[in-house]
Design an enzyme around this catalytic site. Structure first.
Site, PDB file in Angstrom:
ATOM      1  N   LYS A  16       5.085  -4.337  11.294  1.00  0.00           N
ATOM      2  CA  LYS A  16       4.290  -5.509  10.941  1.00  0.00           C
ATOM      3  C   LYS A  16       5.178  -6.654  10.436  1.00  0.00           C
ATOM      4  O   LYS A  16       6.374  -6.455  10.207  1.00  0.00           O
ATOM      5  CB  LYS A  16       3.261  -5.104   9.884  1.00  0.00           C
ATOM      6  CG  LYS A  16       2.218  -4.074  10.389  1.00  0.00           C
ATOM      7  CD  LYS A  16       1.205  -3.765   9.299  1.00  0.00           C
ATOM      8  CE  LYS A  16       0.143  -2.782   9.767  1.00  0.00           C
ATOM      9  NZ  LYS A  16      -0.887  -2.545   8.729  1.00  0.00           N
ATOM     10  N   HIS A 138       1.880  -0.234  11.627  1.00  0.00           N
ATOM     11  CA  HIS A 138       0.627   0.274  12.190  1.00  0.00           C
ATOM     12  C   HIS A 138       0.955   1.492  13.048  1.00  0.00           C
ATOM     13  O   HIS A 138       1.955   1.481  13.767  1.00  0.00           O
ATOM     14  CB  HIS A 138      -0.066  -0.765  13.081  1.00  0.00           C
ATOM     15  CG  HIS A 138      -1.156  -0.125  13.903  1.00  0.00           C
ATOM     16  ND1 HIS A 138      -2.398   0.143  13.391  1.00  0.00           N
ATOM     17  CD2 HIS A 138      -1.150   0.378  15.174  1.00  0.00           C
ATOM     18  CE1 HIS A 138      -3.123   0.762  14.314  1.00  0.00           C
ATOM     19  NE2 HIS A 138      -2.386   0.912  15.402  1.00  0.00           N
TER      20      HIS A 138
HETATM   21  P1  ADP Z   1      -4.453   2.056   8.824  1.00  0.00           P
HETATM   22  O1  ADP Z   1      -3.569   0.896   9.186  1.00  0.00           O
HETATM   23  O2  ADP Z   1      -3.768   2.981   7.833  1.00  0.00           O
HETATM   24  O3  ADP Z   1      -5.001   2.799  10.011  1.00  0.00           O
HETATM   25  P2  ADP Z   1      -7.024   0.597   8.476  1.00  0.00           P
HETATM   26  O4  ADP Z   1      -7.159   0.599   9.973  1.00  0.00           O
HETATM   27  O5  ADP Z   1      -8.156   1.097   7.688  1.00  0.00           O
HETATM   28  O6  ADP Z   1      -5.716   1.441   8.018  1.00  0.00           O
HETATM   29  O7  ADP Z   1      -6.705  -0.879   7.983  1.00  0.00           O
HETATM   30  C1  ADP Z   1      -5.873  -1.729   8.714  1.00  0.00           C
HETATM   31  C2  ADP Z   1      -4.933  -2.458   7.786  1.00  0.00           C
HETATM   32  O8  ADP Z   1      -5.686  -3.337   6.932  1.00  0.00           O
HETATM   33  C3  ADP Z   1      -4.168  -1.568   6.822  1.00  0.00           C
HETATM   34  O9  ADP Z   1      -3.005  -0.983   7.406  1.00  0.00           O
HETATM   35  C4  ADP Z   1      -3.840  -2.520   5.704  1.00  0.00           C
HETATM   36  O10 ADP Z   1      -2.704  -3.333   5.991  1.00  0.00           O
HETATM   37  C5  ADP Z   1      -5.093  -3.402   5.656  1.00  0.00           C
HETATM   38  N1  ADP Z   1      -6.087  -2.924   4.670  1.00  0.00           N
HETATM   39  C6  ADP Z   1      -6.919  -1.854   4.790  1.00  0.00           C
HETATM   40  N2  ADP Z   1      -7.705  -1.720   3.709  1.00  0.00           N
HETATM   41  C7  ADP Z   1      -7.368  -2.718   2.859  1.00  0.00           C
HETATM   42  C8  ADP Z   1      -7.818  -3.118   1.554  1.00  0.00           C
HETATM   43  N3  ADP Z   1      -8.787  -2.476   0.900  1.00  0.00           N
HETATM   44  N4  ADP Z   1      -7.247  -4.198   0.992  1.00  0.00           N
HETATM   45  C9  ADP Z   1      -6.288  -4.879   1.641  1.00  0.00           C
HETATM   46  N5  ADP Z   1      -5.812  -4.558   2.870  1.00  0.00           N
HETATM   47  C10 ADP Z   1      -6.344  -3.492   3.471  1.00  0.00           C
END
Ligand code: ADP
Length: 171
Positions: A16, A138
């Site tokens: 990222k 990611h």
């Molecule tokens: P992941 O990337 O671990 O699969 P998600 O798809 O749920 O997680 O979320 C995408 C991205 O959004 C996360 O990697 C993170 O950067 C951001 N994110 C998720 N939840 C939050 C939150 N509560 N507050 C701030 N940023 C968040």
């Protein structure tokens, strides 16, 4: 190859904007290479908002899981600069890559994972500041998502089939 080929998976990994701007891309790639995952595609790109909407909501259903506000914070974060996208291949690579990356909230991510070792922010802090939490990488969440994400980010011509020197022992 017989049935075992069904267990060879490809995962989309994105370094990222924070990983690129902090100069951590080499460290991150090294962690995947050293377990024997094979890089089958890699490029620097700066996707537009449409691509991120498709990635995080069309495929990832993030609004349902995290809410509209966090979705918007995350889009703003991802649009802050170019990213390095790659496709990694290996035995049950999708869950393996998630294990190496660590859990979403850096403060909760285990030490030894990328997010645990190179970041420490909490959701409490990022939400108070109204930003997406910078967590470096990611990685696809399931084999089904991985297939869709790889197709969204890469053309067939950008993905390569080749043998690497690990395969005698890793497959
Ligand atoms: P992941 O990337 O671990 O699969 P998600 O798809 O749920 O997680 O979320 C995408 C991205 O959004 C996360 O990697 C993170 O950067 C951001 N994110 C998720 N939840 C939050 C939150 N509560 N507050 C701030 N940023 C968040």
């Amino acid at each position: 190859m017989g049935k075992e080929k069904d267990l060879i998976q490809r995962s989309l990994v994105v370094c990222k904007p924070d990983a690129v701007q902090r100069g951590l891309v080499g460290e991150i790639v090294h962690r995947f290479e050293r377990v024997g995952l094979k890089i089958v595609g890699m490029k620097m790109v700066m996707p537009d908002e449409e691509q991120y909407k498709e990635h995080y909501e069309g495929i990832g259903e993030m609004i349902t899981r995290r809410g509209e506000e966090v979705f918007r914070y995350n889009l703003n974060y991802m649009m802050t600069g170019p990213v390095i996208a790659m496709v990694l291949e290996g035995v049950e690579a999708v869950p393996l890559v998630r294990k190496i990356v660590g859990s979403t909230e850096p403060q909760k991510a285990d030490m030894g994972t990328i997010r645990g070792d190179y970041a420490h922010m909490s959701f409490g802090y990022s939400d108070a500041k109204q930003v997406g939490v910078p967590n470096l990488v990611h990685a696809s969440g399931s084999p089904e998502e991985a297939k869709k994400e790889v197709a969204l980010w890469f053309n067939e011509a950008e993905l390569y089939d080749y043998s690497d020197l690990n395969e005698k022992f890793t497959r």
